[in-house]
Design a protein around this motif. Structure first.
Motif, PDB file in Angstrom:
ATOM      1  N   ALA A 195       0.849  -1.193   0.000  1.00 50.15           N
ATOM      2  CA  ALA A 195       0.000   0.000   0.000  1.00 50.15           C
ATOM      3  C   ALA A 195       0.881   1.238   0.000  1.00 50.15           C
ATOM      4  O   ALA A 195       1.848   1.320   0.760  1.00 50.15           O
ATOM      5  N   ILE A 196       0.547   2.192  -0.849  1.00 53.95           N
ATOM      6  CA  ILE A 196       1.291   3.448  -0.922  1.00 53.95           C
ATOM      7  C   ILE A 196       0.292   4.602  -0.961  1.00 53.95           C
ATOM      8  O   ILE A 196      -0.668   4.575  -1.729  1.00 53.95           O
ATOM      9  N   SER A 197       0.532   5.595  -0.115  1.00 58.09           N
ATOM     10  CA  SER A 197      -0.145   6.879  -0.285  1.00 58.09           C
ATOM     11  C   SER A 197       0.946   7.932  -0.426  1.00 58.09           C
ATOM     12  O   SER A 197       2.051   7.773   0.107  1.00 58.09           O
ATOM     13  N   HIS A 198       0.630   8.992  -1.150  1.00 54.60           N
ATOM     14  CA  HIS A 198       1.687   9.928  -1.550  1.00 54.60           C
ATOM     15  C   HIS A 198       1.086  11.286  -1.870  1.00 54.60           C
ATOM     16  O   HIS A 198       0.068  11.379  -2.563  1.00 54.60           O
ATOM     17  N   VAL A 199       1.710  12.347  -1.382  1.00 51.60           N
ATOM     18  CA  VAL A 199       1.218  13.681  -1.709  1.00 51.60           C
ATOM     19  C   VAL A 199       1.464  13.971  -3.190  1.00 51.60           C
ATOM     20  O   VAL A 199       2.417  13.465  -3.787  1.00 51.60           O
ATOM     21  N   THR A 200       0.556  14.758  -3.763  1.00 53.87           N
ATOM     22  CA  THR A 200       0.647  15.076  -5.186  1.00 53.87           C
ATOM     23  C   THR A 200       0.263  16.531  -5.424  1.00 53.87           C
ATOM     24  O   THR A 200      -0.527  17.107  -4.667  1.00 53.87           O
ATOM     25  N   ALA A 201       0.826  17.088  -6.471  1.00 56.30           N
ATOM     26  CA  ALA A 201       0.441  18.430  -6.906  1.00 56.30           C
ATOM     27  C   ALA A 201      -0.622  18.357  -7.992  1.00 56.30           C
ATOM     28  O   ALA A 201      -1.046  19.385  -8.521  1.00 56.30           O
ATOM     29  N   ASP A 202      -1.078  17.141  -8.346  1.00 57.41           N
ATOM     30  CA  ASP A 202      -2.093  16.980  -9.390  1.00 57.41           C
ATOM     31  C   ASP A 202      -3.448  17.535  -8.964  1.00 57.41           C
ATOM     32  O   ASP A 202      -4.249  17.956  -9.800  1.00 57.41           O
ATOM     33  N   SER A 264      -7.844  15.955  -0.606  1.00 59.66           N
ATOM     34  CA  SER A 264      -6.762  15.478   0.254  1.00 59.66           C
ATOM     35  C   SER A 264      -5.377  15.799  -0.276  1.00 59.66           C
ATOM     36  O   SER A 264      -4.422  15.853   0.483  1.00 59.66           O
ATOM     37  N   GLY A 265      -5.249  15.986  -1.588  1.00 57.66           N
ATOM     38  CA  GLY A 265      -3.916  16.185  -2.155  1.00 57.66           C
ATOM     39  C   GLY A 265      -3.037  14.956  -2.025  1.00 57.66           C
ATOM     40  O   GLY A 265      -1.812  15.042  -2.135  1.00 57.66           O
ATOM     41  N   ILE A 266      -3.662  13.812  -1.767  1.00 60.60           N
ATOM     42  CA  ILE A 266      -2.937  12.562  -1.542  1.00 60.60           C
ATOM     43  C   ILE A 266      -3.480  11.490  -2.470  1.00 60.60           C
ATOM     44  O   ILE A 266      -4.692  11.248  -2.504  1.00 60.60           O
ATOM     45  N   TYR A 267      -2.610  10.840  -3.201  1.00 71.05           N
ATOM     46  CA  TYR A 267      -2.982   9.673  -3.986  1.00 71.05           C
ATOM     47  C   TYR A 267      -2.827   8.426  -3.111  1.00 71.05           C
ATOM     48  O   TYR A 267      -1.977   8.386  -2.209  1.00 71.05           O
ATOM     49  N   ALA A 268      -3.610   7.404  -3.427  1.00 70.46           N
ATOM     50  CA  ALA A 268      -3.522   6.148  -2.688  1.00 70.46           C
ATOM     51  C   ALA A 268      -3.732   4.976  -3.623  1.00 70.46           C
ATOM     52  O   ALA A 268      -4.497   5.061  -4.595  1.00 70.46           O
TER      53      ALA A 268
END
Length: 275
Positions: A195-202, A264-268
Motif C-alpha cells: 500500500a502506498i499513499s503519496h502527496v501530489t500536486a495533481d 486530500s492532495g494525496i494519492y492512494a
C-alpha cells in the motif's frame, strides 16, 4: 503546547540522540494530528506549511482514515501480517489496533528511524505480544527484512501487507529508491500486498506545491517531493493494483462516507503481489 523536552510525563522516554534543532516530518505530522510528541521547531514548520495550505491537518487525518481502510481491506483478504514502514509517532488507530479488531492474532512490525517515534512506539507496545517496533531505515531493506525483530514477528513465507503511507514523498526519484522497493517486493510471497499513499500536486483543489516549497526552504531533516499519478504508478511496478487503482485518498474504498469528502492532495493505491 509544552515541548517534549520540557514535559515531565515524557522525560523518561525522550531519547538522547534527538535533534531538536531541525523539524522532522514524523513529529510535524504528529502535531497536525493533535499529538504531543513534537517540539517547537516542528510546530513552527507545521504552522508555516498550513499558511500555504490551511487544510493540511485535515489531510493528515484523511491519511489516518485511509490507513484504517487499507488495513481492514487486507484483513478481509486473509492477511494477518503487517510491515509498517515509516510508521511515525503512534496515535489513536494504529495498525495493530485496527488489525486486532478483525484478527486478534495479527502480527505487526513498525519501522521508523526517528528517535521520538521509536521511543513512543516502545512505550505504547509494552505488554503487546504480537506487535513490535524496529528502529531502522526503510531504505535499507536487507537490514529491515533480516532484523531479529522482523524475523521474530513475521513469517515471510506467508502473505504480508507492506504499508508505505505518506512516506515516499520524502525520497527523491533515484535508482536506489526503485531498488529498495524492488527488494521489498521480491521478499513477499504471492498474496501479499503493498500500500502506498503519496502527496501530489495533481489535485488543483489543494496547494501541495506551495506546502512542498515551504518544506524545501526549511531546515527540515527531509525534503518533500510530490509525485504525479504516473510517477506513483511506476512505484507499483511488478504488482497488480486492486480496484479502484490509484485514486485520491478520500475516495479509496470510502463506502462509509456520509458526505462529500474534502480534497486530500494525496494519492492512494493498494497492489497485490502475484508472483
Amino acid at each position: 503546547m509544552t515541548d517534549l523536552d520540557e514535559s515531565p510525563e515524557h522525560a523518561h522516554r525522550l531519547p538522547e540522540d534527538v535533534d531538536v534543532s531541525r523539524p522532522n516530518p514524523a513529529r510535524v505530522y504528529d502535531y497536525w494530528l493533535g499529538g504531543s510528541a513534537n517540539f517547537a521547531v516542528d510546530r513552527e514548520l507545521g504552522d508555516h506549511i498550513a499558511e500555504a495550505e490551511p487544510r493540511i491537518a485535515g489531510m493528515a487525518r484523511e491519511n489516518r482514515s485511509l490507513l484504517r481502510r487499507v488495513v481492514t481491506h487486507c484483513c478481509r483478504q486473509g492477511v494477518d501480517q503487517f510491515l509498517d514502514l515509516g510508521s511515525g509517532v503512534p496515535t489513536i488507530g494504529n495498525v495493530h489496533e485496527i488489525a486486532h479488531r478483525h484478527e486478534p492474532g495479527a502480527r505487526v512490525v513498525y519501522v521508523d528511524n526517528e528517535p521520538v517515534a521509536v521511543s513512543h512506539s516502545e512505550f505504547l507496545l509494552e505488554g503487546v505480544g504480537n506487535a513490535a517496533i524496529l528502529r531502522g531505515d526503510l531504505t535499507e531493506p536487507d537490514e529491515v527484512l533480516n532484523s531479529p525483530v522482523t524475523r521474530g514477528m513475521l513469517d515471510l513465507d506467508r502473505p504480508v501487507a507492506v504499508l508505505l503511507l505518506c512516506v515516499l514523498q520524502y525520497f527523491p526519484d533515484t535508482e536506489r529508491l526503485r531498488e529498495t522497493l524492488a527488494k521489498y517486493r521480491a521478499a513477499l510471497v504471492p498474496g501479499s500486498y503493498i500500500a502506498i499513499s503519496h502527496v501530489t500536486a495533481d489535485d488543483e483543489a489543494v496547494n501541495m506545491s506551495g506546502a512542498a516549497e515551504r518544506i524545501q526552504r526549511s531546515r527540515a531533516s527531509h525534503q518533500a517531493h510530490p509525485r504525479s499519478r504516473e510517477q506513483l504508478l511506476s512505484l507499483f511496478e511488478g504488482t497488480e493494483l486492486v480496484e479502484p487503482g490509484i485514486s485520491y485518498a478520500q475516495h479509496w474504498h470510502n463506502e462509509e462516507a456520509t458526505h462529500p469528502a474534502e480534497p486530500s492532495g494525496i494519492y492512494a493505491g493498494l497492489a497485490r503481489v502475484v508472483g
